[in-house]
Design an enzyme around this catalytic site. Structure first.
Site, PDB file in Angstrom:
ATOM      1  N   ASN A  10      -2.826  -0.186 -16.301  1.00 47.93           N
ATOM      2  CA  ASN A  10      -3.417   1.075 -15.842  1.00 47.93           C
ATOM      3  C   ASN A  10      -3.127   2.132 -16.907  1.00 47.93           C
ATOM      4  O   ASN A  10      -1.994   2.574 -17.045  1.00 47.93           O
ATOM      5  CB  ASN A  10      -2.780   1.462 -14.497  1.00 47.93           C
ATOM      6  CG  ASN A  10      -3.170   2.871 -14.061  1.00 47.93           C
ATOM      7  OD1 ASN A  10      -4.114   3.450 -14.584  1.00 47.93           O
ATOM      8  ND2 ASN A  10      -2.439   3.408 -13.098  1.00 47.93           N
ATOM      9  N   LYS A  12      -4.118   5.123 -16.988  1.00 48.34           N
ATOM     10  CA  LYS A  12      -4.075   6.492 -16.443  1.00 48.34           C
ATOM     11  C   LYS A  12      -4.927   7.420 -17.321  1.00 48.34           C
ATOM     12  O   LYS A  12      -5.948   6.983 -17.837  1.00 48.34           O
ATOM     13  CB  LYS A  12      -2.629   6.976 -16.327  1.00 48.34           C
ATOM     14  CG  LYS A  12      -1.724   5.952 -15.638  1.00 48.34           C
ATOM     15  CD  LYS A  12      -0.407   6.532 -15.254  1.00 48.34           C
ATOM     16  CE  LYS A  12       0.496   5.420 -14.759  1.00 48.34           C
ATOM     17  NZ  LYS A  12       1.617   5.884 -13.993  1.00 48.34           N
ATOM     18  N   HIS A  93      -3.793   4.482  -5.685  1.00 51.17           N
ATOM     19  CA  HIS A  93      -2.601   4.679  -6.529  1.00 51.17           C
ATOM     20  C   HIS A  93      -1.843   5.900  -6.013  1.00 51.17           C
ATOM     21  O   HIS A  93      -2.445   6.879  -5.576  1.00 51.17           O
ATOM     22  CB  HIS A  93      -3.028   4.887  -7.986  1.00 51.17           C
ATOM     23  CG  HIS A  93      -1.879   4.791  -8.935  1.00 51.17           C
ATOM     24  ND1 HIS A  93      -0.983   5.824  -9.105  1.00 51.17           N
ATOM     25  CD2 HIS A  93      -1.454   3.776  -9.742  1.00 51.17           C
ATOM     26  CE1 HIS A  93      -0.065   5.446  -9.992  1.00 51.17           C
ATOM     27  NE2 HIS A  93      -0.327   4.217 -10.391  1.00 51.17           N
ATOM     28  N   GLU A  95      -0.501   8.221  -7.489  1.00 51.51           N
ATOM     29  CA  GLU A  95      -0.871   9.480  -8.170  1.00 51.51           C
ATOM     30  C   GLU A  95      -2.160  10.052  -7.601  1.00 51.51           C
ATOM     31  O   GLU A  95      -2.429  11.248  -7.732  1.00 51.51           O
ATOM     32  CB  GLU A  95      -0.965   9.231  -9.689  1.00 51.51           C
ATOM     33  CG  GLU A  95       0.414   9.056 -10.295  1.00 51.51           C
ATOM     34  CD  GLU A  95       0.461   8.232 -11.571  1.00 51.51           C
ATOM     35  OE1 GLU A  95      -0.585   8.038 -12.221  1.00 51.51           O
ATOM     36  OE2 GLU A  95       1.567   7.768 -11.910  1.00 51.51           O
ATOM     37  N   GLU A 163       3.860  -0.702  -5.227  1.00 53.03           N
ATOM     38  CA  GLU A 163       4.403   0.167  -6.268  1.00 53.03           C
ATOM     39  C   GLU A 163       5.298   1.230  -5.641  1.00 53.03           C
ATOM     40  O   GLU A 163       4.811   2.269  -5.179  1.00 53.03           O
ATOM     41  CB  GLU A 163       3.265   0.880  -7.004  1.00 53.03           C
ATOM     42  CG  GLU A 163       2.308  -0.046  -7.710  1.00 53.03           C
ATOM     43  CD  GLU A 163       1.625   0.659  -8.870  1.00 53.03           C
ATOM     44  OE1 GLU A 163       1.799   0.205  -9.987  1.00 53.03           O
ATOM     45  OE2 GLU A 163       0.953   1.673  -8.652  1.00 53.03           O
ATOM     46  N   GLY A 169       6.924   4.967 -13.738  1.00 53.54           N
ATOM     47  CA  GLY A 169       7.149   5.799 -14.916  1.00 53.54           C
ATOM     48  C   GLY A 169       8.568   6.326 -15.056  1.00 53.54           C
ATOM     49  O   GLY A 169       8.810   7.220 -15.867  1.00 53.54           O
ATOM     50  N   SER A 208       7.531   0.516 -13.637  1.00 57.36           N
ATOM     51  CA  SER A 208       8.431   0.322 -14.777  1.00 57.36           C
ATOM     52  C   SER A 208       8.582  -1.140 -15.201  1.00 57.36           C
ATOM     53  O   SER A 208       9.670  -1.569 -15.587  1.00 57.36           O
ATOM     54  CB  SER A 208       9.802   0.954 -14.482  1.00 57.36           C
ATOM     55  OG  SER A 208       9.665   2.364 -14.315  1.00 57.36           O
TER      56      SER A 208
HETATM   57  C1  PEP Z   1       1.444   2.587 -12.524  1.00 58.46           C
HETATM   58  O1  PEP Z   1       1.045   3.669 -12.890  1.00 58.46           O
HETATM   59  O2  PEP Z   1       0.766   1.919 -11.739  1.00 58.46           O
HETATM   60  C2  PEP Z   1       2.731   2.120 -13.035  1.00 58.46           C
HETATM   61  C3  PEP Z   1       3.274   1.071 -12.481  1.00 58.46           C
HETATM   62  O3  PEP Z   1       3.294   2.836 -14.074  1.00 58.46           O
HETATM   63  P1  PEP Z   1       4.596   2.416 -14.929  1.00 58.46           P
HETATM   64  O4  PEP Z   1       4.425   0.963 -15.309  1.00 58.46           O
HETATM   65  O5  PEP Z   1       4.549   3.318 -16.114  1.00 58.46           O
HETATM   66  O6  PEP Z   1       5.775   2.616 -14.068  1.00 58.46           O
END
Ligand code: PEP
Length: 250
Positions: A10, A12, A93, A95, A163, A169, A208
């Site tokens: 992803n 973003k 997601h 976000e 998630e 992040g 992460s």
């Molecule tokens: C994500 O945005 O779906 C995500 C898992 O980000 P990160 O891997 O940076 O934690």
């Protein structure tokens, strides 16, 4: 039926035309691991060019509107993603849920619209840190699964991504035991909902994931792949995750 490992990046709100070289390097490396399904979800603006370079990998959107068309300035319909070359879309997601106030009902409507347009869907769920600390993470996530899942869907075109919001992040990662417990609970809830076919659905972990922790996370019970943010932006960081999945796929 064994579930194929699935590793999805992803991007973003990152990526310009110059970033297509990274995507091409990722696709070339992914082609060396045919046992793993690989997809990249760039910003809308890169979908067409990335799809043209995909070498059999999939390219997807990060969101879509639930309506087929209309007066929704700035939004993109599922059919437009298909038209641009996308084969999948991420919905729900955190976000989007947190930053744009999307509810479970919104996420469900988006997933249904995407499936109707012919896309595959990655439906995201996950708890905030305070909920994890309170011991209610599983209840919280299962409620999201129940409320955001479409009423009817083709099992081969829907994946869930667990998630934990506090892991996205941040460099923080739940224990492998906690990930396995959550994924097992999600699968049990899916079984209650759709019966034995739940065994075919892929449940991805996101938060992460890196080349250093991927093998451990991807080997946990009921973890069928990874949704990767930061580490998906470069081939150097993403390809080791794909390779870890391939090693587990045998
Ligand atoms: C994500 O945005 O779906 C995500 C898992 O980000 P990160 O891997 O940076 O934690």
């Amino acid at each position: 039926m064994a579930r194929r490992k699935y590793v999805v990046g992803n991007w973003k709100m990152n990526g310009l035309t110059a970033s297509l070289d990274e995507a091409k390097a990722i696709f070339a490396a992914a082609a060396e691991h045919p046992a793993v399904d690989v997809a990249l979800c760039p910003p809308f603006t890169l979908i067409g060019a990335m799809a043209a370079a995909a070498q059999g990998a999939a390219v997807g959107g990060q969101d879509c509107h639930s309506a087929a068309s209309g007066a929704f300035t700035g939004s993109v319909a599922a059919s437009m993603l298909v038209d641009a070359g996308a084969g999948l879309v991420i919905v729900g997601h955190s976000e989007r849920r947190d930053g744009f106030g999307e509810t479970d009902a919104d996420v469900k409507a988006k997933a249904e619209a995407a499936l109707a347009a012919g896309l595959s869907v990655i439906l995201c769920v996950g708890e905030p840190h305070a909920v994890r600390e309170s011991g209610a993470a599983i209840d919280h996530v299962l409620a999201q699964v129940r409320e955001s899942l479409p009423d009817d869907f083709d099992r081969s075109r829907l994946a869930i991504a667990y998630e934990p919001i506090w892991a996205i992040g941040t460099g923080l990662v739940p224990t492998v035991e906690d990930v396995a417990a959550m994924h097992g609970s999600i699968r049990a809830a899916l079984s209650e909902r759709i019966g034995a076919g739940a065994a075919e659905l892929r449940i991805l972990y996101g938060g992460s994931v890196t080349g250093d922790n991927a093998a451990q996370l991807l080997d946990a019970g009921d973890v069928d792949g990874a949704l990767v943010g930061g580490a998906s932006l470069t081939a150097a960081k993403f390809v080791p995750i794909v390779a870890a999945a391939a090693a587990l796929a045998g």
